[in-house]
Write a protein that holds these residues in place. Structure first.
Motif, mmCIF file in Angstrom:
data_model
loop_
_atom_site.group_PDB
_atom_site.id
_atom_site.type_symbol
_atom_site.label_atom_id
_atom_site.label_comp_id
_atom_site.label_asym_id
_atom_site.label_seq_id
_atom_site.Cartn_x
_atom_site.Cartn_y
_atom_site.Cartn_z
ATOM 1 N N ILE A 71 31.149 0.270 -36.955
ATOM 2 C CA ILE A 71 29.948 0.484 -36.692
ATOM 3 C C ILE A 71 28.737 0.707 -37.215
ATOM 4 O O ILE A 71 28.038 0.335 -37.863
ATOM 5 N N VAL A 95 23.247 -0.861 -33.319
ATOM 6 C CA VAL A 95 24.303 -1.219 -32.802
ATOM 7 C C VAL A 95 24.850 0.733 -32.856
ATOM 8 O O VAL A 95 25.449 1.121 -32.016
ATOM 9 N N PRO A 96 25.304 1.192 -33.899
ATOM 10 C CA PRO A 96 25.841 2.274 -33.979
ATOM 11 C C PRO A 96 24.423 3.771 -33.143
ATOM 12 O O PRO A 96 24.912 4.577 -32.990
ATOM 13 N N GLY A 155 32.639 5.302 -30.548
ATOM 14 C CA GLY A 155 31.835 5.592 -31.944
ATOM 15 C C GLY A 155 32.046 6.683 -32.284
ATOM 16 O O GLY A 155 31.959 7.844 -33.278
#
Length: 443
Positions: A85, A96-97, A136
């Motif tokens: 990520i 995205v993160p 994540g």
């Protein structure tokens, strides 16, 4: 004319990272109290006949065993997903993160809700932790937030900007923690205790995810790359712009400092939840929320410390002040026997949150901007890996010293924090030598 301007201002605020931080931390603080009380209720009848433990000792062992397995799952599973990520983030996908880990937060809260409503076994939470890790987890979310903060600030202001992020995060946690104990007491007899609290936590995290996906605006250009680079000398604060290449020795030393300090903080704070639920403290859900709120107050005092001290001292000195603050407070925690003593010990931790954001600030100045997100994620992964060692170690030590000195783990944590001052002191010497060498070159 006033109403359109207010609407535009409100919309502009909603596009910033601050609402994301607030909503996520509000939901997480509610979830933390709910999980702690659910674990306590489910472990109340735990027995270990072979260990000859008392009822309270058995409950403490069952709770700490659960948290050990749960924390290890949360730390181990995200290692590879978080790195993938982070690479997507450094390639321009900065949202995205933030968004992907938030999906994990929502699913984890929904898992706890199902455990309570459907009377599922507590071990189902391990499955939720795995899903959370595959998204994540915190290891991807927090570096993503810090990367946005780092790339939108100059090197001179970076530690202050990152500390502002910590302040906002802590303030939201303070509000959520104060409310969590009272919300936990609201329940429907048909659904079970804590249902409303968990549902509100899941709703807040769902709103946070929606904001991150639809409204959050990210900058793809580093402020650092656009600022004036004509200065040949570093400023008086001793901070330097991010180099074109990595300073590998400083990076290693900074990560070593973070790992030692993270182990000291994580090992102690991770067991503090179990410590306050046993005699002689025996906290209720409301007291538990207040205790979490006291921990969140440290975000405010740490921010004030950075704001005041950075006028006269370097980032390295700020880190040492924070580490000393934590070491003294957590050592005093070893001897806590009353609630008032607990709050006195926490008051000594006034600046305990200064080190980690300042370390991230220094670390981001040792690498090119194009690899800032990946480097900060490597730091987070190093902290996760260290947890695989210190979480079981601290848990077993706590269980074995429960009868004669339950606060021994806090003394051990204080010693590790002091050891963490060694590598950061070496970084200070290296930065001073580099600054002196640069001045000589220019002269």
């Amino acid at each position: 004319m006033v109403t359109p301007n207010l609407c535009q201002s409100a919309f502009a605020v909603l596009r910033r990272i601050e609402p994301t931080l607030v909503l996520e931390q509000l939901g997480s603080s509610l979830f933390a109290t709910a999980l702690q009380m659910v674990v306590k209720d489910r472990c109340v009848n735990a027995t270990y006949p072979d260990a000859h433990l008392s009822r309270e000792g058995s409950q403490q062992r069952a709770m700490t065993d659960f948290y050990m397995a749960y924390d290890l799952t949360v730390r181990l599973v995200p290692l590879l997903p978080a790195l993938l990520i982070a690479r997507l983030g450094d390639r321009g996908w900065r949202r995205v993160p933030i968004a992907v880990p938030l999906c994990g937060y929502v699913l984890l809260s929904l898992t706890l809700l199902l455990v309570v409503v459907l009377r599922l076994p507590l071990q189902v939470m391990f499955g939720g932790a795995v899903v959370f890790g595959l998204c994540g987890g915190f290891g991807a979310y927090w570096p993503g937030v810090m990367t946005l903060a780092a790339l939108s600030s100059t090197a001179a202001e970076r530690s202050k900007v990152m500390m502002k992020v910590e302040l906002l995060y802590g303030t939201a946690g303070l509000v959520g923690s104060l409310a969590s104990g009272h919300l936990f007491l609201l329940y429907s007899s048909s659904l079970g205790t804590g249902t409303i609290l968990i549902a509100v936590a899941a709703l807040l995290q769902l709103l946070c995810l929606a904001q991150a996906i639809t409204l959050l605006q990210v900058s793809h250009e580093s402020h650092q790359e656009t600022e004036d680079t004509s200065h040949l000398l570093p400023d008086d604060s001793g901070e330097v712009p991010a180099p074109a290449e990595r300073n590998r020795v400083n990076v290693v030393l900074l990560i070593a400092t973070a790992v030692l300090y993270g182990a000291a903080v994580g090992g102690a704070v991770g067991l503090m939840d179990a410590f306050v639920l046993k005699e002689p403290l025996s906290w209720s859900a409301t007291q538990l929320g207040y205790g979490h709120a006291a921990g969140c107050m440290i975000f405010l005092t740490s921010y004030l410390g950075v704001t005041v001290f950075r006028r006269w001292v370097s980032d390295v000195t700020l880190i040492l002040i924070g580490m000393l603050s934590f070491a003294s407070g957590i050592y005093f925690m070893s001897f806590v026997r009353t609630t008032s003593m607990f709050y006195l010990a926490r008051s000594l931790n006034l600046f305990a949150l200064i080190p980690m954001p300042t370390i991230r600030s220094l670390l981001s100045q040792q690498v090119p901007a194009s690899s800032c997100g990946t480097t900060l994620t490597y730091l987070q992964m190093a902290l996760k890996f260290s947890g695989l060692a210190y979480i079981p170690a601290f848990t077993k030590i706590y269980q074995r010293t429960l009868d004669w000195f339950p606060g021994f783990v806090f003394t051990l944590s204080s010693v590790i924090a002091v050891l963490g001052m060694i590598p950061i002191s070496i970084v200070s010497c290296r930065l001073r030598q580099k600054q002196k060498y640069t001045r000589i070159e220019v002269d």
